[in-house]
Design a protein around this motif. Structure first.
Motif, mmCIF file in Angstrom:
data_model
loop_
_atom_site.group_PDB
_atom_site.id
_atom_site.type_symbol
_atom_site.label_atom_id
_atom_site.label_comp_id
_atom_site.label_asym_id
_atom_site.label_seq_id
_atom_site.Cartn_x
_atom_site.Cartn_y
_atom_site.Cartn_z
ATOM 1 N N LEU A 31 -22.711 27.672 41.522
ATOM 2 C CA LEU A 31 -21.938 27.493 42.744
ATOM 3 C C LEU A 31 -22.016 28.758 43.586
ATOM 4 C CD1 LEU A 31 -18.706 25.761 41.366
ATOM 5 C CD2 LEU A 31 -20.726 24.678 42.389
ATOM 6 N N LYS A 85 -14.223 25.008 41.205
ATOM 7 C CA LYS A 85 -14.953 25.382 42.420
ATOM 8 C C LYS A 85 -14.130 26.333 43.256
ATOM 9 C CE LYS A 85 -17.846 21.326 42.603
ATOM 10 N NZ LYS A 85 -18.329 20.175 43.362
ATOM 11 N N ARG A 115 -19.755 26.056 46.313
ATOM 12 C CA ARG A 115 -20.553 24.861 46.585
ATOM 13 C C ARG A 115 -21.907 24.935 45.905
ATOM 14 N NH1 ARG A 115 -20.694 24.280 52.856
ATOM 15 N NH2 ARG A 115 -20.563 26.514 52.531
#
Ligand SMILES: Nc1ncnc2c1ncn2[C@@H]1O[C@H](COP(=O)(O)OP(=O)(O)O)[C@@H](O)[C@H]1O
Ligand SMILES: [Mg+2]
Lengths: 261, 290
Positions: A73, A5, A77
Motif C-alpha cells: 500500500l 489501510k 492505496r
C-alpha cells in the motif's frame, strides 16, 4: 483489512511473499511473509544476509515485479504499476556515460516534464549541495566512484520523491567516502523530510542512519526482529555515534540475530 | 582520481582544494597525451618501414627478373598505370561512380538496418519470430544475389546500390538489435521507477546506449558497402573501380589491376576515416573513456 489501510503512511507491506519459478520448473520460495511500514519522515533499514531477497523485496515494493502473495500500500492505496514519487537508487550508480553530471541529474526531471531551464537550475542546486558544483559538466568516466554515487544521489533526489528506496547504495565505497556520503544523505533526507527505506548488509550503517532496523532471515525470508534505534546526542555525527555504548549494543544484538538462525 | 580527496568536495564548491585537485588532473592528462603521441609516432615509423621494405623487395625482385613482372606486376608499373589513369582522367569518373554507389548503399543499408534493429527492442515476441529469417538472410553469400539484382534493378547505378545495401543491411540489423538489447536491465528499471513510458525509455536510454555499437557497425559496414558495390560492378557495368579491375584483369594488365586496387584502398580508408570523424563529433563522451 480496511482498518489496515492507513492513508498517512507512505508505505505498507502486508504479508508480502515471492516465489520464483526456476528453469527446472520448481517454485523457489524467496520471501515467505514480510509485513512492515514506513512512516512519513522515517528512516528504516532492512538488513539481512546476502541472497535473502532484499533486492527482490525492493522491486516488489515499487511494483517492478508482482508479488506471489500479499499487498503493498502506498499512502493506503494499492497502486497499479509503479507508484508515483519513488526515488530508486542502487549500488550501481547507473549514470549515463553520454551525459555530463548535471545532465544525469536532470534525467528524472526530464521524464516528469517541465522546462529545461528549471531542470538545470534544480540539478545545479543539488550538485552544489553535494559539493559537486565544479564538476557539473564532467562526464561520469572522469569522476571517482564516490563522486559518481553523489551524482546518482542528486539524480534520485532531484524529482523530490516522497519515498526513497535505496538498495545498498554505498556498499561499493571505501569507509571514508561512505561516511561522508551517508552524512550528506542523512542531512538531505531530514531537511527535505523524506521517508527512506535503506537496504543494506552493513549493520553499522543501518544502526547509525536509521530510526528503525528490521532484520530479515535467510531464504525464504521473514522478519526476525525489529529494533527502534534510540541513541543519545547528535545523530548526524556518524563517527561519534559509532563510539557510543548504545551503538555497540545494537550492532552486537543484530549480528547475533543475523547469524544464529 | 581517488576518493581520498573526499573531504575536499563536500558541502561547498568554493573550497580551493577542489580547484587544486582539478589542476593536478589537468597535468596528468597532458602527460598522458604526450606519452600517447610518442607511442603513436613509433608505431607509424614501424609501419612506414614495413611498407618501404616490402615495396623495395618487390621492385628489386621484378627488376632483376627473379619474379615475373608480367604475372605479379611491379611497383614501378603500378605507379606508371596510376599516373596514366590520372592523366586521362578516367580514375576520377571511376572513383566517383564507385564512391557514390558505396555511399548510397552504406546509407540506405544502415538506415534500414538500424531502424529495424532498434525497433525490434520494442517487441521481444516479434524479434524472436523474425530471428531465423534474419539469420537466414545473413547467411546468403551476397554475390549469389547479383544476378537477381541485375534482373530487378537493371545494369546501371541502382543494381550496384542494391548490392551494396544488401551487403550492409543484415549486419546493421543484428548490431543495432544487439546494442538495444545490451542495455543494462537495472537502467531500464531505474527508468520504470520514474514511470517513464516505453517510448521515453527508447529515446532517452536505448538509442543513445546503442550508439557505441551502431558506430562500430558503421565502421565495419563501410567496407562491406564498398565490396557490394565492386561485386555489382564485376557483374555488369560501364564504369567504376570494379569495372576497371575486372577489365584490366581479363587483359592480364596486372599492374593496372593493382593501380585500381590502390585507388580502392584509398577510397576505403577515406570513407572509414570519415565515419571515425563523425563518431568523434557525435559521441564526444567516448574520448574520456580511454
Ligand atoms: N528473476 C528471478 N528468478 C529466479 N530467481 C531469482 C530471480 N531474482 C532473484 N532470484 C533469486 O532470489 C534470491 C534473492 O535475490 P536478491 O533479492 O537479489 O537477494 P539480496 O538482494 O538479498 O542479496 C537469489 O538467490 C536469487 O538467485
Ligand atoms: Mg541485493
Amino acid at each position: 483489512m480496511t482498518s489496515l489501510k492507513r492513508p498517512d503512511t507512505p508505505l505498507q507491506a502486508l504479508d508480502l511473499g515471492k516465489a520464483f519459478l526456476t528453469d527446472a520448473g520448481e517454485e523457489l520460495d524467496i520471501i515467505r511473509s514480510v509485513s512492515f511500514t514506513l512512516e512519513r519522515g522515517e528512516i528504516v533499514s532492512l538488513v539481512g544476509p546476502s541472497g535473502c531477497g532484499k533486492t527482490t523485496l525492493l522491486n516488489l515494493l515499487c511494483r517492478l515485479i508482482e508479488p506471489s502473495q500479499g499487498t503493498v500500500l502506498w499512502n493506503g492505496r494499492e497502486s497499479d504499476g509503479v507508484p508515483a514519487g519513488v526515488g530508486y537508487m542502487l549500488q550501481k550508480d547507473l549514470l549515463l556515460p553520454w551525459r555530463s553530471a548535471i545532465q544525469n541529474v536532470m534525467l528524472g526531471l526530464q521524464v516528469k516534464g517541465g522546462t529545461r531551464a528549471a531542470h538545470r537550475a534544480r540539478a545545479k542546486e543539488l550538485l552544489d549541495q553535494l559539493g559537486l558544483g565544479g564538476f557539473a559538466d564532467h562526464y561520469p568516466s572522469t569522476l571517482s566512484g564516490g563522486m559518481r554515487q553523489r551524482v546518482a544521489l542528486a539524480r534520485t533526489l532531484a524529482p523530490e520523491p516522497e519515498v526513497l528506496l535505496f538498495d545498498e547504495p554505498f556498499s561499493a565505497l571505501d569507509f571514508q567516502t561512505k561516511i561522508l556520503i551517508e552524512r550528506d544523505t542523512l542531512r538531505l533526507v531530514r531537511e527535505m523530510q523524506r521517508s527512506l527505506l535503506l537496504i543494506t548488509h552493513d549493520v553499522e550503517e543501518a544502526v547509525s542512519l536509521s530510526d528503525r532496523v528490521i532484520v530479515l532471515s535467510r531464504r525464504p525470508s521473514t522478519i526476525v526482529s525489529e529494533h527502534r534505534i534510540e541513541l543519545p546526542g547528535d545523530r548526524s555525527n556518524l563517527i561519534a555515534l559509532r563510539e557510543s555504548t548504545g551503538f555497540a549494543h545494537y550492532v552486537r544484538q543484530i549480528w547475533t540475530e543475523l547469524d544464529v538462525q | 582520481m581517488s576518493d581520498r580527496s573526499g573531504p575536499s568536495l563536500t558541502f561547498n564548491s568554493a573550497d580551493p582544494r577542489a580547484s587544486i585537485h582539478q589542476a593536478t588532473m589537468q597535468d596528468r592528462r597532458t602527460a598522458a597525451i604526450l606519452a600517447r603521441r610518442r607511442r603513436r609516432m613509433q608505431i607509424l615509423l614501424c609501419q612506414i618501414l614495413c611498407f618501404v621494405v616490402l615495396i623495395g623487395l618487390w621492385q628489386w625482385q621484378t627488376a632483376t627478373g627473379h619474379v615475373s613482372a608480367f604475372l605479379y606486376g611491379s611497383p614501378s608499373g603500378i605507379f606508371a598505370a596510376l599516373i596514366a589513369t590520372i592523366r586521362d582522367g578516367s580514375v576520377w569518373t571511376d572513383l566517383t561512380a564507385t564512391a557514390l554507389e558505396t555511399l548510397a548503399g552504406f546509407a540506405l543499408g544502415n538506415i534500414i538496418g538500424t531502424t529495424l534493429g532498434l525497433s525490434l527492442w520494442y517487441s521481444r515476441f516479434i524479434s524472436q519470430v523474425l530471428q531465423p529469417f534474419i539469420l537466414a538472410l545473413g547467411s546468403i553469400p551476397i554475390i549469389a544475389l547479383a544476378p537477381i539484382t541485375i534482373i530487378w534493378f537493371g545494369t546501371g547505378f541502382a543494381s550496384k546500390v542494391a548490392m551494396s545495401t544488401l551487403s550492409v543491411v543484415v549486419v546493421s540489423i543484428i548490431i543495432a538489435y544487439k546494442g538495444a538489447m545490451g542495455v543494462d536491465p537495472d537502467q531500464i528499471n531505474l527508468m520504470l521507477s520514474l514511470r517513464a513510458s516505453r517510448q521515453k525509455i527508447f529515446r532517452l536510454i536505448v538509442i543513445p546506449a546503442s550508439m557505441t555499437d551502431i558506430f562500430a557497425g558503421l565502421k565495419l559496414t563501410v567496407g562491406f558497402a564498398l565490396v557490394g558495390a565492386i561485386v555489382g560492378e564485376f557483374m555488369s557495368s560501364t564504369n567504376g573501380l570494379g569495372h576497371e579491375i575486372f577489365k584490366a584483369g581479363s587483359l592480364y594488365a596486372i599492374s593496372a589491376v593493382f593501380a585500381e586496387l590502390v585507388v580502392t584502398v584509398i577510397l576505403a580508408l577515406v570513407l572509414s576515416s570519415i565515419v571515425t570523424r563523425v563518431e568523434r563529433w557525435l559521441l564526444p563522451w567516448r574520448h574520456d573513456l580511454s
